[in-house]
Design an enzyme around this catalytic site. Sequence first.
Site, PDB file in Angstrom:
ATOM      1  N   CYS A   2      59.962  35.332  26.014  1.00 44.28           N
ATOM      2  CA  CYS A   2      60.690  36.263  25.145  1.00 44.28           C
ATOM      3  C   CYS A   2      61.987  36.767  25.772  1.00 44.28           C
ATOM      4  O   CYS A   2      62.072  36.964  26.977  1.00 44.28           O
ATOM      5  CB  CYS A   2      59.820  37.468  24.843  1.00 44.28           C
ATOM      6  SG  CYS A   2      58.292  37.066  24.033  1.00 44.28           S
ATOM      7  N   ARG A  27      64.954  29.664  28.253  1.00 45.39           N
ATOM      8  CA  ARG A  27      63.716  30.208  28.795  1.00 45.39           C
ATOM      9  C   ARG A  27      62.494  29.759  28.000  1.00 45.39           C
ATOM     10  O   ARG A  27      61.371  29.918  28.452  1.00 45.39           O
ATOM     11  CB  ARG A  27      63.773  31.737  28.794  1.00 45.39           C
ATOM     12  CG  ARG A  27      64.869  32.271  29.684  1.00 45.39           C
ATOM     13  CD  ARG A  27      65.223  33.679  29.309  1.00 45.39           C
ATOM     14  NE  ARG A  27      64.139  34.584  29.599  1.00 45.39           N
ATOM     15  CZ  ARG A  27      64.123  35.397  30.646  1.00 45.39           C
ATOM     16  NH1 ARG A  27      65.119  35.373  31.492  1.00 45.39           N
ATOM     17  NH2 ARG A  27      63.126  36.197  30.865  1.00 45.39           N
ATOM     18  N   TRP A  75      58.220  34.152  22.306  1.00 49.80           N
ATOM     19  CA  TRP A  75      57.313  33.107  22.788  1.00 49.80           C
ATOM     20  C   TRP A  75      55.918  33.654  22.524  1.00 49.80           C
ATOM     21  O   TRP A  75      55.512  34.643  23.134  1.00 49.80           O
ATOM     22  CB  TRP A  75      57.563  32.876  24.279  1.00 49.80           C
ATOM     23  CG  TRP A  75      56.857  31.705  24.864  1.00 49.80           C
ATOM     24  CD1 TRP A  75      57.243  30.399  24.832  1.00 49.80           C
ATOM     25  CD2 TRP A  75      55.635  31.730  25.627  1.00 49.80           C
ATOM     26  NE1 TRP A  75      56.347  29.615  25.514  1.00 49.80           N
ATOM     27  CE2 TRP A  75      55.349  30.402  26.005  1.00 49.80           C
ATOM     28  CE3 TRP A  75      54.762  32.728  26.011  1.00 49.80           C
ATOM     29  CZ2 TRP A  75      54.234  30.059  26.759  1.00 49.80           C
ATOM     30  CZ3 TRP A  75      53.631  32.395  26.756  1.00 49.80           C
ATOM     31  CH2 TRP A  75      53.395  31.071  27.126  1.00 49.80           C
ATOM     32  N   ASN A 100      59.244  42.622  24.841  1.00 51.76           N
ATOM     33  CA  ASN A 100      58.772  41.561  25.737  1.00 51.76           C
ATOM     34  C   ASN A 100      57.564  42.110  26.477  1.00 51.76           C
ATOM     35  O   ASN A 100      57.587  43.265  26.905  1.00 51.76           O
ATOM     36  CB  ASN A 100      59.825  41.211  26.798  1.00 51.76           C
ATOM     37  CG  ASN A 100      60.984  40.450  26.238  1.00 51.76           C
ATOM     38  OD1 ASN A 100      61.018  40.151  25.047  1.00 51.76           O
ATOM     39  ND2 ASN A 100      61.944  40.136  27.087  1.00 51.76           N
ATOM     40  N   GLY A 101      56.559  41.268  26.689  1.00 50.07           N
ATOM     41  CA  GLY A 101      55.383  41.735  27.427  1.00 50.07           C
ATOM     42  C   GLY A 101      54.142  41.658  26.567  1.00 50.07           C
ATOM     43  O   GLY A 101      54.141  41.021  25.514  1.00 50.07           O
ATOM     44  N   GLU A 482      52.974  17.993  42.546  1.00 48.30           N
ATOM     45  CA  GLU A 482      54.208  18.309  41.820  1.00 48.30           C
ATOM     46  C   GLU A 482      54.576  17.139  40.890  1.00 48.30           C
ATOM     47  O   GLU A 482      55.020  17.347  39.760  1.00 48.30           O
ATOM     48  CB  GLU A 482      55.329  18.622  42.832  1.00 48.30           C
ATOM     49  CG  GLU A 482      56.706  18.848  42.255  1.00 48.30           C
ATOM     50  CD  GLU A 482      56.793  19.961  41.202  1.00 48.30           C
ATOM     51  OE1 GLU A 482      55.867  20.762  41.071  1.00 48.30           O
ATOM     52  OE2 GLU A 482      57.817  19.980  40.497  1.00 48.30           O
ATOM     53  N   LYS A 486      54.952  17.487  36.867  1.00 45.14           N
ATOM     54  CA  LYS A 486      56.156  17.095  36.112  1.00 45.14           C
ATOM     55  C   LYS A 486      55.771  16.176  34.969  1.00 45.14           C
ATOM     56  O   LYS A 486      56.248  16.327  33.857  1.00 45.14           O
ATOM     57  CB  LYS A 486      57.157  16.342  36.999  1.00 45.14           C
ATOM     58  CG  LYS A 486      58.048  17.115  37.923  1.00 45.14           C
ATOM     59  CD  LYS A 486      59.077  17.987  37.293  1.00 45.14           C
ATOM     60  CE  LYS A 486      58.507  19.340  36.984  1.00 45.14           C
ATOM     61  NZ  LYS A 486      58.560  20.367  37.978  1.00 45.14           N
ATOM     62  N   GLU A 489      53.943  18.115  32.215  1.00 40.94           N
ATOM     63  CA  GLU A 489      54.813  19.094  31.546  1.00 40.94           C
ATOM     64  C   GLU A 489      55.705  18.436  30.500  1.00 40.94           C
ATOM     65  O   GLU A 489      55.858  18.940  29.403  1.00 40.94           O
ATOM     66  CB  GLU A 489      55.747  19.759  32.565  1.00 40.94           C
ATOM     67  CG  GLU A 489      55.160  20.926  33.321  1.00 40.94           C
ATOM     68  CD  GLU A 489      56.158  21.506  34.321  1.00 40.94           C
ATOM     69  OE1 GLU A 489      56.253  22.722  34.375  1.00 40.94           O
ATOM     70  OE2 GLU A 489      56.841  20.746  35.043  1.00 40.94           O
ATOM     71  N   HIS A 505      35.240  10.623  45.962  1.00 42.15           N
ATOM     72  CA  HIS A 505      34.321  11.728  45.662  1.00 42.15           C
ATOM     73  C   HIS A 505      34.427  12.151  44.203  1.00 42.15           C
ATOM     74  O   HIS A 505      34.158  13.300  43.868  1.00 42.15           O
ATOM     75  CB  HIS A 505      34.608  12.913  46.594  1.00 42.15           C
ATOM     76  CG  HIS A 505      34.419  12.582  48.036  1.00 42.15           C
ATOM     77  ND1 HIS A 505      33.185  12.277  48.569  1.00 42.15           N
ATOM     78  CD2 HIS A 505      35.309  12.454  49.050  1.00 42.15           C
ATOM     79  CE1 HIS A 505      33.323  12.006  49.848  1.00 42.15           C
ATOM     80  NE2 HIS A 505      34.609  12.095  50.165  1.00 42.15           N
ATOM     81  N   LYS A 604      60.373  28.823  30.517  1.00 43.22           N
ATOM     82  CA  LYS A 604      61.051  28.715  31.816  1.00 43.22           C
ATOM     83  C   LYS A 604      60.672  29.871  32.725  1.00 43.22           C
ATOM     84  O   LYS A 604      60.466  29.711  33.910  1.00 43.22           O
ATOM     85  CB  LYS A 604      62.572  28.710  31.570  1.00 43.22           C
ATOM     86  CG  LYS A 604      63.410  28.603  32.821  1.00 43.22           C
ATOM     87  CD  LYS A 604      63.378  27.211  33.355  1.00 43.22           C
ATOM     88  CE  LYS A 604      64.059  27.047  34.682  1.00 43.22           C
ATOM     89  NZ  LYS A 604      63.504  25.884  35.410  1.00 43.22           N
TER      90      LYS A 604
HETATM   91  C1  G6P Z   1      56.907  28.407  34.546  1.00 44.97           C
HETATM   92  C2  G6P Z   1      57.945  27.304  34.602  1.00 44.97           C
HETATM   93  C3  G6P Z   1      57.750  26.480  35.859  1.00 44.97           C
HETATM   94  C4  G6P Z   1      57.780  27.376  37.087  1.00 44.97           C
HETATM   95  C5  G6P Z   1      56.784  28.522  36.981  1.00 44.97           C
HETATM   96  C6  G6P Z   1      57.003  29.553  38.072  1.00 44.97           C
HETATM   97  O1  G6P Z   1      55.651  27.865  34.387  1.00 44.97           O
HETATM   98  O2  G6P Z   1      57.840  26.481  33.463  1.00 44.97           O
HETATM   99  O3  G6P Z   1      58.769  25.507  35.961  1.00 44.97           O
HETATM  100  O4  G6P Z   1      57.487  26.614  38.219  1.00 44.97           O
HETATM  101  O5  G6P Z   1      56.948  29.205  35.743  1.00 44.97           O
HETATM  102  O6  G6P Z   1      58.253  30.134  37.885  1.00 44.97           O
HETATM  103  P1  G6P Z   1      59.120  30.784  39.004  1.00 44.97           P
HETATM  104  O7  G6P Z   1      60.372  31.248  38.298  1.00 44.97           O
HETATM  105  O8  G6P Z   1      58.319  31.930  39.544  1.00 44.97           O
HETATM  106  O9  G6P Z   1      59.410  29.756  40.034  1.00 44.97           O
END
Ligand code: G6P
Length: 609
Positions: A2, A27, A75, A100-101, A482, A486, A489, A505, A604
């Site tokens: 948001c 975001r 959001w 927001n929140g 990671e 990716k 996501e 395992h 984001k």
């Molecule tokens: C969200 C984003 C990720 C990010 C995570 C942590 O899930 O989509 O890309 O890694 O938040 O965010 P930060 O700003 O704390 O790195």
Amino acid sequence: MCGIVAAAARREVSEILLEGLRRLEYRGYDSAGMALLDNEGNLLLHKQLGKVSELERVQALQPHYGCTGIAHTRWATHGEPSAANAHPHISGDRLALVHNGIIENHATLRDELKAAGYDFASSTDTEVIVHLLHYYLQQGLDLLEALRQAVARLEGAYAIAAVDADHPDQVVAARQGSPLVIGVGIGENFLASDQMALRQVTDRFIYLEEGDMALISPSSLQVFDQQGEAVSREQTRIDEVVESVDLGGYDHYMLKEIYEQPRALAATFSAGAGLLSDDACFGDNAADIFDRVRNVQIVACGTSYHAGMVGRYWLEELAGIPCEVEVASEFRYRKRVQHEGTLLLTISQSGETADTLAALRNAAPGEFVGSMVIANVDNSSLVRESDLVFLTRAGAEIGVASTKAFTTQLVALLMLTIALGRRGGMEPETQRELVNALQRLPDYVQETLELDTNIEALSEAFIPKHHALFLGRGIQYPIAMEGALKLKEISYIHAEAYPAGELKHGPLALVDDDMPVIAVAPGDELLEKLKSNLEEVRSRGGELFVFADRAAGFESEPRVRVLNMPHCPEAMKPVIYTVALQLLSYHVAVQKGTDVDKPRNLAKSVTVE
Ligand code: G6P
């Protein structure tokens, strides 16, 4: 997630609000809305499901004009994405409010307000706030006092901005747990959840603190603390040039940001000139705090958590400092026992992630020798509230899936390892080697980027797949994690990462020709062990994709595709293998036709729990 933008001006503000929303689009959000107060004191509302461009479309068809207004990108948390659930929410045709929140006690408040005769038009938690505000205004309170009474009833996190047709030149605001900043203009004032939204109209900002309330009008701004006392909060001038956030010829921000990595890594490393002899790049008190550090506790979320996992290998292996890493959402609620002399290190691209911020704020007095954040956004909440700060120089990251922020976090972590290692007897020769490797890192990354066409060719095999398994050993295990993150996501392919030794395992049971296995296999000491794990996969019909050092002796053969990676110093391998896996996910997603920069359901900056 948001976003809030608000304005109280003597000029028409609809375009300022829309531009603010456009700047917050990256975001992640699902709907948008705007409420304006016109010259006759009418409240005019537009709300749309979908992009800010939808809101612009209805604004063009049926223009609303006003000098006071609030706007929002939502959001969804409570209630599905829809125009009805989009903000602003209104009460009694006179009040509009954005939030927001998350309001945790919304159900109780909703029942109470319904009993008092209020009808609800949405299924959001937010709507209770606007009706509460209305309720207190009806009791004869002024706008600010009514808001104070309303927020006193709320449990949870909020940043709120509201307008009232009976106070047509004012916007009132409150924050607790979600960021809010005042943009200071000349004959006009603004509010936003992120200063980025207001850089078009001002470079002067006042960050509200926890529990603060504010009232802005074109000619005045007032801030009140939790006790209701008028306070003067510091004004910050942000001089840096607003970076261009256009695509610069790339098809997607993610690709642009992957390609920006050599420059971002060099800029981040250059912030630590003098690293071999002083700690200036970590903040004024760094030497004092670092001298007392015996352990490090890293706390982060998502991709930043993976950076922390890599950091643990470095801190323990290179600096000899015990290190724990935990996701913030677990850490914050766990009863914990800390070792003496522990540094709390948070890692966050945005500096606003709710769980990470809560972990910092929940630290008990004396629990840590100090707090440090590695963040990419200056003036963010984590930056303002931590004792020590290292700012990565990744530049604005727009793609929801983090790329350059992650690799610059790795650079910062290695720099911290050197700073702490210096105190723990890390050989000067080792320190120099690491610094030299960091200096050459942009070149190794550039060499990796040149493999893009080969990686794109590999990516085609993933298009029909529904699952993928990533394997890594040692420090490459978090890189495999990671890589898996990716891929899921942005391409929505279910992907898991395992330490290669865990294969037999459990996950081996899943291996068949529908399960590609990606192995991150630089030529380190664990290579031989990894080779036998890979045999286990191949002998069960699995298809292997091996990202290997070109000196490691892997060769392509039926059902084994090898990508020969540049040869580079050990400590740089996590970075370059990450870059290769970023490109792999990117190309899979593009070919699958997903929304690469704004993957479904993700945000984001996750400013709610
Ligand atoms: C969200 C984003 C990720 C990010 C995570 C942590 O899930 O989509 O890309 O890694 O938040 O965010 P930060 O700003 O704390 O790195």
